[in-house]
Design a protein around this motif. Structure first.
Motif, PDB file in Angstrom:
ATOM      1  N   UNK A  66     -21.789  21.569   2.656  1.00 58.56           N
ATOM      2  CA  UNK A  66     -23.164  21.700   3.149  1.00 58.56           C
ATOM      3  C   UNK A  66     -23.190  22.545   4.427  1.00 58.56           C
ATOM      4  N   UNK A  67     -22.298  22.249   5.367  1.00 60.03           N
ATOM      5  CA  UNK A  67     -22.254  22.997   6.627  1.00 60.03           C
ATOM      6  C   UNK A  67     -21.840  24.451   6.382  1.00 60.03           C
ATOM      7  N   UNK A  68     -20.865  24.655   5.510  1.00 57.62           N
ATOM      8  CA  UNK A  68     -20.393  26.013   5.223  1.00 57.62           C
ATOM      9  C   UNK A  68     -21.468  26.821   4.493  1.00 57.62           C
ATOM     10  N   UNK A 110     -20.914  36.430   5.229  1.00 60.40           N
ATOM     11  CA  UNK A 110     -19.634  36.079   5.848  1.00 60.40           C
ATOM     12  C   UNK A 110     -18.494  36.487   4.940  1.00 60.40           C
ATOM     13  N   UNK A 111     -17.287  36.553   5.546  1.00 59.45           N
ATOM     14  CA  UNK A 111     -16.077  36.788   4.755  1.00 59.45           C
ATOM     15  C   UNK A 111     -15.379  35.452   4.545  1.00 59.45           C
ATOM     16  N   UNK A 112     -14.457  35.431   3.578  1.00 59.83           N
ATOM     17  CA  UNK A 112     -13.679  34.217   3.353  1.00 59.83           C
ATOM     18  C   UNK A 112     -12.903  33.851   4.615  1.00 59.83           C
ATOM     19  N   UNK A 113     -12.387  34.849   5.288  1.00 59.77           N
ATOM     20  CA  UNK A 113     -11.625  34.628   6.524  1.00 59.77           C
ATOM     21  C   UNK A 113     -12.479  33.915   7.573  1.00 59.77           C
ATOM     22  N   UNK A 114     -13.727  34.369   7.749  1.00 62.57           N
ATOM     23  CA  UNK A 114     -14.624  33.745   8.730  1.00 62.57           C
ATOM     24  C   UNK A 114     -14.921  32.298   8.350  1.00 62.57           C
ATOM     25  N   UNK A 115     -15.151  32.047   7.062  1.00 59.28           N
ATOM     26  CA  UNK A 115     -15.438  30.690   6.604  1.00 59.28           C
ATOM     27  C   UNK A 115     -14.207  29.804   6.778  1.00 59.28           C
ATOM     28  N   UNK A 116     -13.042  30.343   6.437  1.00 60.56           N
ATOM     29  CA  UNK A 116     -11.786  29.589   6.597  1.00 60.56           C
ATOM     30  C   UNK A 116     -11.589  29.176   8.060  1.00 60.56           C
ATOM     31  N   UNK A 117     -11.859  30.115   8.987  1.00 55.65           N
ATOM     32  CA  UNK A 117     -11.732  29.818  10.417  1.00 55.65           C
ATOM     33  C   UNK A 117     -12.730  28.748  10.848  1.00 55.65           C
ATOM     34  N   UNK A 156     -12.089  20.897  11.141  1.00 55.42           N
ATOM     35  CA  UNK A 156     -11.019  19.994  10.717  1.00 55.42           C
ATOM     36  C   UNK A 156     -10.761  19.983   9.220  1.00 55.42           C
ATOM     37  N   UNK A 157     -11.154  21.054   8.531  1.00 58.53           N
ATOM     38  CA  UNK A 157     -10.924  21.149   7.082  1.00 58.53           C
ATOM     39  C   UNK A 157      -9.904  22.260   6.852  1.00 58.53           C
ATOM     40  N   UNK A 158      -8.724  21.902   6.281  1.00 57.37           N
ATOM     41  CA  UNK A 158      -7.648  22.881   6.092  1.00 57.37           C
ATOM     42  C   UNK A 158      -7.120  22.852   4.670  1.00 57.37           C
ATOM     43  N   UNK A 159      -6.239  23.796   4.413  1.00 56.44           N
ATOM     44  CA  UNK A 159      -5.453  23.807   3.182  1.00 56.44           C
ATOM     45  C   UNK A 159      -6.277  23.783   1.909  1.00 56.44           C
ATOM     46  N   UNK A 160      -5.849  22.917   0.976  1.00 59.51           N
ATOM     47  CA  UNK A 160      -6.505  22.833  -0.329  1.00 59.51           C
ATOM     48  C   UNK A 160      -7.970  22.439  -0.213  1.00 59.51           C
ATOM     49  N   UNK A 161      -8.285  21.581   0.759  1.00 58.43           N
ATOM     50  CA  UNK A 161      -9.684  21.168   0.953  1.00 58.43           C
ATOM     51  C   UNK A 161     -10.545  22.374   1.324  1.00 58.43           C
ATOM     52  N   UNK A 162     -10.035  23.185   2.242  1.00 57.15           N
ATOM     53  CA  UNK A 162     -10.773  24.376   2.661  1.00 57.15           C
ATOM     54  C   UNK A 162     -10.926  25.348   1.488  1.00 57.15           C
ATOM     55  N   UNK A 163      -9.845  25.535   0.720  1.00 55.43           N
ATOM     56  CA  UNK A 163      -9.902  26.458  -0.418  1.00 55.43           C
ATOM     57  C   UNK A 163     -10.891  25.965  -1.480  1.00 55.43           C
ATOM     58  N   UNK A 164     -10.986  24.648  -1.645  1.00 54.80           N
ATOM     59  CA  UNK A 164     -11.943  24.087  -2.612  1.00 54.80           C
ATOM     60  C   UNK A 164     -13.376  24.361  -2.155  1.00 54.80           C
ATOM     61  N   UNK A 165     -13.635  24.219  -0.860  1.00 57.81           N
ATOM     62  CA  UNK A 165     -14.973  24.505  -0.323  1.00 57.81           C
ATOM     63  C   UNK A 165     -15.292  25.991  -0.529  1.00 57.81           C
ATOM     64  N   UNK A 166     -14.326  26.856  -0.234  1.00 63.02           N
ATOM     65  CA  UNK A 166     -14.532  28.302  -0.396  1.00 63.02           C
ATOM     66  C   UNK A 166     -14.802  28.636  -1.872  1.00 63.02           C
ATOM     67  N   UNK A 167     -14.049  28.014  -2.771  1.00 58.57           N
ATOM     68  CA  UNK A 167     -14.272  28.240  -4.212  1.00 58.57           C
ATOM     69  C   UNK A 167     -15.680  27.822  -4.608  1.00 58.57           C
ATOM     70  N   UNK A 168     -16.139  26.681  -4.089  1.00 56.65           N
ATOM     71  CA  UNK A 168     -17.503  26.226  -4.381  1.00 56.65           C
ATOM     72  C   UNK A 168     -18.545  27.191  -3.829  1.00 56.65           C
ATOM     73  N   UNK A 169     -18.313  27.700  -2.629  1.00 56.06           N
ATOM     74  CA  UNK A 169     -19.255  28.653  -2.017  1.00 56.06           C
ATOM     75  C   UNK A 169     -19.340  29.939  -2.838  1.00 56.06           C
TER      76      UNK A 169
END
Length: 157
Positions: free
Chosen positions: A10-12, A21-28, A34-47
């Motif tokens: 929701x926040x992303x 935005x770029x994936x890099x900016x969203x990842x940062x 406090x969201x890293x690794x697989x969790x972050x990649x899952x959020x990016x995939x959903x976005x």
């Protein structure tokens, strides 16, 4: 889907909806939350799946905007896109946003404006200053010399 994932998504999504935005900016940003690794990649995939995140669209918007608003040259635009993790196909698509005729005319206009601000008796020094100025804006040297050559020695008069 966990509550943390829903909250991060929701926040992303809100972060991406505000501006491209770029994936890099969203990842940062996710890391800041406090969201890293697989969790972050899952959020990016959903976005990406929900079309909140589209790097081709980002690259095109960025390139078109920096050219039209700030009159940046292609070299500077490419460099900034690469710093944001944009490469390959998306970088090529971004450069296609800039029409060659508009590009040349924008450089011509920039050089004319800059020439009016220069005070020097030597045409050679004026030309050097114009070239340095255009290079600093990210234009290619062969194009700069070509545009300056079109003027056919007007500085010498």
């Amino acid at each position: 889907m966990t509550d943390q994932h829903k909250d991060a998504l929701r926040k992303a999504a809100s972060f991406c909806a505000y501006q491209e935005r770029t994936q890099q900016e969203v990842r940062e940003r996710l890391a800041d939350w406090g969201v890293w690794g697989d969790d972050a990649e899952a959020v990016i995939a959903d976005l990406i799946e929900q079309n909140y995140l589209n790097e081709e669209r980002f690259a095109k918007t960025f390139a078109g905007g920096k050219f039209r608003v700030k009159n940046w040259g292609k070299r500077k635009i490419k460099q900034h896109l690469q710093q944001r993790g944009i490469t390959g196909y998306n970088l090529e698509q971004a450069m296609k946003e800039i029409e060659p005729a508009d590009y040349r005319q924008t450089l011509r206009t920039l050089l004319d404006k800059k020439r009016q601000s220069l005070r020097d008796d030597s045409p050679l020094i004026i030309k050097q200053k114009l070239v340095r100025f255009a290079l600093s804006r990210g234009y290619e040297s062969d194009l700069i010399w070509s545009v300056l050559g079109e003027e056919g020695g007007q500085e010498d008069e």
